[in-house]
Design a protein around this motif. Structure first.
Motif: not given
Length: 226
Positions: A57-58, A60, A75, A85, A114-115, A118, A157, A159, A182-183
């Protein structure tokens, strides 16, 4: 915002939009998504492979490991916040004062971001960030606003396909160019209603400055490359 100078550029103007408070944590740049940055044959940036963390998940897009809490990672979505998470773990390489160490650290820094996105817990991310980094402070404001009064964020999220350190030997401060994708992000209030307008997916280039000290690397400055 200040200007960031790179050896491979002339002068790059750093633009941080104050109006992006809502998603300044997400560091939006090109609205709707720009084409991915093309690696330069001269500088040879490193493209990361996807990581297989405890739940993936978190991460990068780097070698950062994660430790999974008890329970299955879920998520965030329109029905509720993210659950269980995984916590990013700093790789040993990210503790080194080297070009490779800087790249590993930057990827870990984004994994911690990212963490924070979330979970709303940015304590570890803040410890890796200089208090006078103005762009970083806007990111923190965005994280706080995304979690106020039970609000949560779904999506968003980050990347990091490319981290290109602009390494200079025998100096404390180092610089890097980073591609950040980023989403789309959607916001929900505690009662499930829309928290605020969604934020489009983005694909941006950033200039990042970091310094190495007794406690390792710290992000000193950050800005969009214009």
């Amino acid at each position: 915002m200040t200007r960031l100078s790179f050896a491979s550029f002339t002068v790059l103007i750093v633009r941080v939009a104050a109006a992006a408070l809502g998603l300044s944590l997400l560091l939006t740049g090109c609205q709707g998504g720009c084409p991915p940055s093309k690696p330069s044959s001269e500088t040879g940036p490193t493209t990361a492979s996807p990581t297989s963390g405890a739940s993936g998940s978190p991460s990068a897009d780097g070698p950062s490991a994660t430790t999974a809490p008890s329970g299955v990672y879920k998520p965030a979505d329109a029905k509720g916040k993210a659950q269980n998470v995984p916590v990013p773990v700093m790789p040993e390489l990210a503790k080194e004062n080297s070009k490779e160490g800087l790249e590993a650290f930057i990827r870990y820094w984004y994994a911690q971001q990212n963490y924070a996105i979330e979970t709303g817990d940015s304590s570890s991310w803040k410890r890796l960030t200089a208090p006078d980094c103005r762009a970083c402070n806007r990111i923190q404001e965005g994280i706080d606003d995304s979690n106020v009064d039970g609000r949560w964020l779904a999506g968003g999220k980050i990347t990091v396909p490319v981290v290109e350190p602009l390494w200079t030997d025998n100096v404390v401060g180092q610089q890097a160019k980073v591609q950040v994708i980023q989403q789309r992000a959607d916001y929900f209030n505690a009662d499930g209603t829309t928290g605020r307008a969604f934020e489009k997916a983005t694909n941006s280039a950033f200039g990042l400055s970091a310094s190495f000290g007794p406690n390792g690397w710290t992000v000193a400055d950050l800005g969009l490359i214009g």
